[in-house]
Design a protein around this motif. Structure first.
Motif, PDB file in Angstrom:
ATOM      1  N   THR A  20       2.474  -4.872  -0.179  1.00  0.00           N
ATOM      2  CA  THR A  20       3.339  -4.725   0.998  1.00  0.00           C
ATOM      3  C   THR A  20       3.975  -3.343   0.995  1.00  0.00           C
ATOM      4  O   THR A  20       4.096  -2.703  -0.052  1.00  0.00           O
ATOM      5  CB  THR A  20       4.471  -5.773   1.020  1.00  0.00           C
ATOM      6  OG1 THR A  20       5.337  -5.561  -0.090  1.00  0.00           O
ATOM      7  CG2 THR A  20       3.932  -7.191   1.020  1.00  0.00           C
ATOM      8  N   SER A  21       4.406  -2.925   2.159  1.00  0.00           N
ATOM      9  CA  SER A  21       5.243  -1.741   2.246  1.00  0.00           C
ATOM     10  C   SER A  21       6.624  -2.118   1.710  1.00  0.00           C
ATOM     11  O   SER A  21       6.926  -3.306   1.527  1.00  0.00           O
ATOM     12  CB  SER A  21       5.350  -1.282   3.707  1.00  0.00           C
ATOM     13  OG  SER A  21       5.933  -2.311   4.493  1.00  0.00           O
ATOM     14  N   THR A  22       7.473  -1.145   1.483  1.00  0.00           N
ATOM     15  CA  THR A  22       8.816  -1.455   0.999  1.00  0.00           C
ATOM     16  C   THR A  22       9.644  -2.162   2.068  1.00  0.00           C
ATOM     17  O   THR A  22      10.658  -2.762   1.746  1.00  0.00           O
ATOM     18  CB  THR A  22       9.553  -0.185   0.516  1.00  0.00           C
ATOM     19  OG1 THR A  22       9.549   0.785   1.566  1.00  0.00           O
ATOM     20  CG2 THR A  22       8.887   0.387  -0.731  1.00  0.00           C
ATOM     21  N   LEU A  27       0.110  -4.868   3.615  1.00  0.00           N
ATOM     22  CA  LEU A  27      -0.874  -3.788   3.703  1.00  0.00           C
ATOM     23  C   LEU A  27      -2.240  -4.238   3.198  1.00  0.00           C
ATOM     24  O   LEU A  27      -3.259  -3.725   3.642  1.00  0.00           O
ATOM     25  CB  LEU A  27      -0.405  -2.582   2.877  1.00  0.00           C
ATOM     26  CG  LEU A  27       0.979  -2.031   3.234  1.00  0.00           C
ATOM     27  CD1 LEU A  27       1.391  -0.962   2.240  1.00  0.00           C
ATOM     28  CD2 LEU A  27       0.988  -1.505   4.658  1.00  0.00           C
ATOM     29  N   ASP A 100       2.060   4.727  -2.799  1.00  0.00           N
ATOM     30  CA  ASP A 100       1.192   4.254  -1.720  1.00  0.00           C
ATOM     31  C   ASP A 100      -0.068   5.107  -1.639  1.00  0.00           C
ATOM     32  O   ASP A 100      -0.229   6.077  -2.391  1.00  0.00           O
ATOM     33  CB  ASP A 100       1.938   4.193  -0.379  1.00  0.00           C
ATOM     34  CG  ASP A 100       2.333   5.555   0.171  1.00  0.00           C
ATOM     35  OD1 ASP A 100       1.862   6.602  -0.329  1.00  0.00           O
ATOM     36  OD2 ASP A 100       3.135   5.584   1.112  1.00  0.00           O
ATOM     37  N   CYS A 107       4.667   1.435  -2.351  1.00  0.00           N
ATOM     38  CA  CYS A 107       4.349   0.108  -1.829  1.00  0.00           C
ATOM     39  C   CYS A 107       4.609  -0.860  -2.965  1.00  0.00           C
ATOM     40  O   CYS A 107       4.853  -0.463  -4.096  1.00  0.00           O
ATOM     41  CB  CYS A 107       2.924   0.033  -1.302  1.00  0.00           C
ATOM     42  SG  CYS A 107       1.646   0.447  -2.490  1.00  0.00           S
TER      43      CYS A 107
END
Length: 110
Positions: A20-22, A27, A100, A107
């Motif tokens: 996941t993104s922060t 993702l 990322d 990420c």
């Protein structure tokens, strides 16, 4: 030609592997995550992980989990997750931040 074992391992490991993104957007969602949670990759990627698998009454707990991941560099916890069908799962979750794909941010790998 040598097979790409890295891609094979990441996608076909029997455990759920989610990136996941922060800010909690999915993702990457592997085959193990599809099988465990019931969402296909195309349904999950781009969505908020909280909207997909975090029960409503556990959202604040998840925010604390993410804060710990970012503060400590890794965090392990027992957690409750929800499948697409609505069943509750009790899981051990480990997460850590990694650079990322662009190298300019982070990420979360879970």
């Amino acid at each position: 030609m040598q097979p790409n074992y890295h891609a094979l391992l990441v996608d076909e490991v029997p455990d759920a592997l989610i990136v996941t993104s922060t800010d909690d957007h999915v993702l990457f969602w592997n085959t193990g995550a599809e099988q465990l949670f019931g969402y296909l990759r195309g349904e999950a990627e781009g969505q908020l992980l909280s909207d997909l698998v975090i029960p409503e009454n556990r959202r604040r707990e998840e925010q604390g989990f993410l804060a710990q991941v970012l503060a400590d560099g890794v965090h392990k916890a027992e957690a409750v997750r929800r499948t697409k069908a609505g069943a509750l799962l009790y899981l051990n979750v480990t997460a850590r931040p990694v650079p990322d794909a662009s190298g300019s941010g982070e990420c979360i790998v879970r």
